[in-house]
Structure formats: C-alpha cells, structure tokens
Design an enzyme around this catalytic site. Sequence first.
Site, PDB file in Angstrom:
ATOM      1  N   VAL A   4     -82.569  31.275  69.296  1.00  0.00           N
ATOM      2  CA  VAL A   4     -82.763  31.158  70.737  1.00  0.00           C
ATOM      3  C   VAL A   4     -84.011  30.329  71.036  1.00  0.00           C
ATOM      4  O   VAL A   4     -83.930  29.172  71.423  1.00  0.00           O
ATOM      5  CB  VAL A   4     -82.852  32.551  71.410  1.00  0.00           C
ATOM      6  CG1 VAL A   4     -83.028  32.392  72.917  1.00  0.00           C
ATOM      7  CG2 VAL A   4     -81.608  33.383  71.104  1.00  0.00           C
ATOM      8  N   CYS A   5     -85.171  30.922  70.843  1.00  0.00           N
ATOM      9  CA  CYS A   5     -86.411  30.281  71.290  1.00  0.00           C
ATOM     10  C   CYS A   5     -86.824  29.094  70.435  1.00  0.00           C
ATOM     11  O   CYS A   5     -87.459  28.159  70.934  1.00  0.00           O
ATOM     12  CB  CYS A   5     -87.526  31.321  71.359  1.00  0.00           C
ATOM     13  SG  CYS A   5     -87.151  32.637  72.548  1.00  0.00           S
ATOM     14  N   LEU A   6     -86.485  29.104  69.153  1.00  0.00           N
ATOM     15  CA  LEU A   6     -86.780  27.941  68.324  1.00  0.00           C
ATOM     16  C   LEU A   6     -85.756  26.849  68.552  1.00  0.00           C
ATOM     17  O   LEU A   6     -86.105  25.688  68.778  1.00  0.00           O
ATOM     18  CB  LEU A   6     -86.832  28.325  66.847  1.00  0.00           C
ATOM     19  CG  LEU A   6     -87.198  27.195  65.879  1.00  0.00           C
ATOM     20  CD1 LEU A   6     -88.562  26.592  66.215  1.00  0.00           C
ATOM     21  CD2 LEU A   6     -87.172  27.671  64.431  1.00  0.00           C
TER      22      LEU A   6
END
Length: 220
Positions: A123-125
């Site tokens: 998700v965030c990476l």
Amino acid sequence: MANSAGNGGASPRLLTPGNSMLLLIDHQPQMAFASHSIDIQLLINNVTGLAKSARIFSVPVVLTTVAAKSFSGPIFANLQEVYPETDPIDRTTMNSWEDPKVVEAVRRTDRKKLVMAALWTEVCLATAALSALDDGYEVYIVTDASAGVTSEAHEMAIRRMIQAGAVPTTWLQVLLEWQRDWARQETYNAVMAVAKEHAGGYGLGINYAKSMLGEHASEG
C-alpha cells in the site's frame, strides 16, 4: 544513462550521499501489528540501521506517518531517537505522494535518487513508489526495511514496483554503497559501529576480526 568515465569508474546508477535521499513511510505500531512478511524485531532493526546509515552520510531524510494521533501511533521510537530533531509529516492519505507536504519535502532535498521503505509494502510503499517514478524520480525500494500483511502481498508489490522501474535493494547494501571505499576514514568508524549493531552475522564477523587481530584490523 551517462557512462562511468566521469565517476572514477563507478556507474552513475549507484547511490552516493550526494545524489540520494531517504523517505521512511509509516513505521508505526498499528502498521507493524499486521505486518507478517518479516519478523517485526528484525524489521525494526533493519529500518533503524538504514536511518543511522543516512545520518552517518548526512543524506537528507523525510519521515512520514499516517494518522499518528488518531489510529496508528507514533513513529518507531528507535527511528525518532536517530532523528530527534525531525518531526514526521503526518497524513491522512495512504499514498504519501498525494500529500503536497511530503512531495515538497522530497523536492526540497534536490535529489533524484529516492531511497524508500514503508509499511505496508503493498500500500504505502507501492503507491508512493509508482507515483514518484511517474514524477521522474529514480526509486530504490529497501525491501528488508519494509513489510506487508503477508509474504505474498509483500512479494507481489515488489514485483509490481520492479516492473514499473523501481530498483530493489536492502538496508546493508545501501549503507555499503554510500561508503563504497574503506579508505574513506571520515565515515569508516561510524559505518563499522552500525554494522556491528545491526548487520547480524556481518557485524559478528567484524567483532571477531577485531578481537582476534586487534582494533587495527580493517578493510582499508
């Protein structure tokens, strides 16, 4: 891509303290609780080693969190201790690249090689890495300082980012790529200290060599 003639024989693809910056995204308790692609203590060790590596070489660092006060908790204490004077940029967006404050902080470093690690990988990476690539950055994803909710989620996200042009690396590789030459005495002792504390068997080997051969033992 330029050739290596003007870089002392080194490829311009390599990371140097002068061409790269570090973006650490959402290394927070709530995100770690659901991370199962790596042992959490190992994750904390690795990302702390990565942060200390950037500190040694004065590589610009941007720290960011998501919903720190309302849901996810503060950034790992180990990271904040490395950068006590740096306040993480707190966001609501899962993709940190959709927060103008984060993008502006990265742009202010004036570096095109962006070293990134995050929770979660998928998700965030992934969202930030894909967005940064489309914005013209060279993205290096530190796979062992990131984690996903499952091993499959972590691995599929890494594949997706690689297909888009991101370069996978590990925290120790980043440290040694920044050092590059053991004759660089101004950072040698600090690099050895980080390796002994965070680099597992390699660090154990350093301790062994110096205890058997004396503190003068070195690669330089």
